[in-house]
Design an enzyme around this catalytic site. Structure first.
Site, PDB file in Angstrom:
ATOM      1  CD  GLU A  32      -2.800   1.269   2.404  1.00  0.00           C
ATOM      2  OE1 GLU A  32      -3.755   2.094   2.428  1.00  0.00           O
ATOM      3  OE2 GLU A  32      -2.772   0.225   3.103  1.00  0.00           O
ATOM      4  NE  ARG A 258       4.268  -8.313  10.526  1.00  0.00           N
ATOM      5  CZ  ARG A 258       3.523  -7.038  10.678  1.00  0.00           C
ATOM      6  NH1 ARG A 258       2.135  -7.257  11.003  1.00  0.00           N
ATOM      7  NH2 ARG A 258       3.960  -5.774  10.243  1.00  0.00           N
ATOM      8  CE  LYS A 268       2.838   0.472   5.154  1.00  0.00           C
ATOM      9  NZ  LYS A 268       2.662   0.361   3.881  1.00  0.00           N
TER      10      LYS A 268
END
Length: 549
Positions: A32, A258, A268
């Site tokens: 994104e 992850r 983020k």
């Protein structure tokens, strides 16, 4: 990338290839564009790109730009730059989720006509209330049984901008009693009167990720949609969308754990707050776990990929010691970086018996691990600089450097003996006086005495001044997922994570190096030329590998 790297996802892929379920592997990386990529992104990039390479397939970059509120072209550009810097060239193409807005809308109409979607007027708070909990089923919306005609009309009005933000949503009609909360009639479209960075003001309704992503995968011919483990519970919805939209060739989603790293935040949202509040010097601050920050710090693509490979690809949660990342860059630079002299805290030395105005040169290796790197000549003069820490006013046990009456070898040059020193009014040593044994040029003393210490030095006449930024971990807590409820990330910021050293002295060749070029400063660690501020060098990593191999 090595040919023999393998992990559990490859077992799935090989089974699919052997059984004819797929003919050619096609993967994608779908970031994104609402921030910069970080070290965790490198794992997803490696898995998807390397897997496509290994099986002769294709790899796409697809920007997940379905939420215009926080997206920006700045992030679009940075993502592509970081991706290609890592060597993950998107040979399958570069795409945008927004490229498929027309298709997503078309399929939404299809779902409505099939009775699989409806317009719901519940507010956000009511949606949460009706959704239920992990132990209690949800309740059906009072708008769930609207007619197809009514839903089509309302959805058209949503598209035409007749309703304000949050007024209603388009929801998939699945099962409000499902044990998987993601299947309890999830919203698939929301209203947002926000200009899009590519589409402008064409749309005021936007598809949600869980609806748009499987459609994008299917339209691009993605065979294996590999993503991190938090999407595992979303997989039934992924499959529901591809099934009910009616794709003949359906992609499938597979999950991996992850990448979590000690002393590091991957959020983020929080990384953006560090930038916006000025705690760090931008997204590329060398303390940041962003790829551009690591690049500016002096990390290489190969060291980051090596770190990801050593950390492994599995499905179980784990946290990787940041020392492993440091080991990977240290191991690489040990063989590739040119050796240079850099004196971080200089103090002047005068060789009292050395001829005034004379300069001679001593040969030094550029890299002892690479004979082909050759040698360089270091100038030697009457006045020199050494590290302040290489001198003590009084001898202490096991200190084999310079002190009054003590002897030490100046690297590749003479043995010198301290005859005295001078101090300023604050008690700081300002000058060290020595005599040189001029018969010991690159040789041991003729009388057989043993000299245990060797220190580095620079000619005062030829040394060049630069600024050094000494970087440490940004946080003081090892596992940032274990922060107490009454604390925040900000409570664990390391006040010593960045220290500025002015008047660091270096060889003249360092001053002329290109931005980003790395060196090993003998006895002081690895450094690189900063790409943002002139006349500045950044610490990369120390010489000592504490652990993490």
């Amino acid at each position: 990338m090595e040919e023999n790297v393998s992990f559990f996802l490859h077992d799935i892929i090989e089974d699919d290839l052997n059984n004819g379920r797929v003919e050619k592997i096609h993967t994608r990386f779908p970031p994104e564009p609402n921030g910069y990529l970080h070290i965790g992104s490198a794992k997803a990039i490696f898995i998807n790109h390397y897997t496509a390479q290994k099986y002769g397939g294709s790899f796409n970059l697809r920007y997940d730009d379905t939420n215009p509120v926080k997206e920006d072209d700045e992030y679009v550009k940075s993502i592509y730059e970081d991706l290609t810097w890592l060597g993950a060239i998107p040979d399958g193409g570069v795409f945008y989720g927004s490229d498929y807005f027309d298709k997503c809308y078309e399929y939404a109409i299809k779902l409505i006509k099939q009775g699989d979607a409806y317009v719901c007027d519940l507010s956000a708070d009511e949606l949460r209330e009706y959704r239920g909990t992990l132990t209690e089923p949800g309740k059906e919306s009072p708008y769930r049984n609207r007619t197809v005609e009514e839903n089509l009309e309302l959805f058209e009005r949503m598209k035409n901008g007749e309703f304000p933000d949050g007024y209603c949503t388009l929801r998939a009609k699945i099962d409000m009693k499902s044990p998987n909360i993601n299947m309890r009639d999830p919203a698939i479209y929301r209203i947002s009167h926000t200009s899009h960075h590519r589409q402008g003001d064409k749309w005021c309704i936007y598809p949600l990720y869980d609806y748009a992503h499987p459609i994008q995968d299917a339209l691009e011919g993605i065979t294996h949609s590999m993503c991190s483990l938090e999407f595992e519970n979303h997989r039934p919805l992924y499959d529901w969308v591809t099934e009910h939209v009616g794709f003949e060739k359906k992609p499938h989603q597979y999950e991996f754990a992850r990448l979590n790293v000690t002393y590091t935040v991957m959020s983020k949202r929080y990384l953006r707050s560090l930038v916006e509040t000025g705690i760090v010097d931008g997204w590329d601050d060398p303390r940041m776990p962003t790829l551009c920050g690591l690049r500016r710090r002096g990390y290489t693509p190969s060291s980051i990929i090596e770190f990801v490979k050593r950390a492994g690809v599995a499905k179980a949660y784990s946290i990787v010691d940041i020392n492993l990342l440091e080991h990977c860059i240290r191991d690489e630079l040990n063989f590739s970086a040119q050796r240079r002299i850099g004196i971080l805290d200089p103090v002047k030395v005068v060789i009292e018996n050395y001829p005034e105005g004379q300069t001679e040169y001593f040969e030094n290796q550029n890299n002892p691990n690479m004979p082909e790197a050759g040698t360089r000549q270091l100038p030697f003069t009457k006045e020199l600089y050494i590290e302040r820490s290489d001198f003590l006013e009084e001898k202490v046990p096991k200190f084999f450097r310079l002190y009054p009456g003590g002897e030490v070898r100046l690297m590749s040059a003479y043995i010198v003996k301290c005859t005295g020193y001078e101090k300023d009014e604050n008690g700081n040593v300002t000058l060290i006086k020595c005599t040189a044994d001029l018969e010991t040029r690159n040789n041991n003393p003729a009388d057989g005495r043993k000299i245990k210490g060797t220190i580095h030095w620079l000619s005062a006449e030829h040394a060049v001044s630069m600024t050094a930024m000494m970087y440490d971990k940004l946080f003081t807590i090892e596992n940032l997922s274990n922060i107490p409820e009454d604390k925040t990330y900000g409570d664990y910021l390391n006040p010593d994570s960045a220290k500025r050293l002015d008047n660091v002295l270096v060889e003249e060749s360092v001053k002329d190096a290109k931005p980003g070029e790395s060196f090993q400063f003998v006895r002081n660690g690895y450094f690189c030329i900063d790409t943002k501020h002139p006349n500045t060098i950044n610490s990369i990593v120390s010489l000592k590998d504490s652990k993490g191999k």
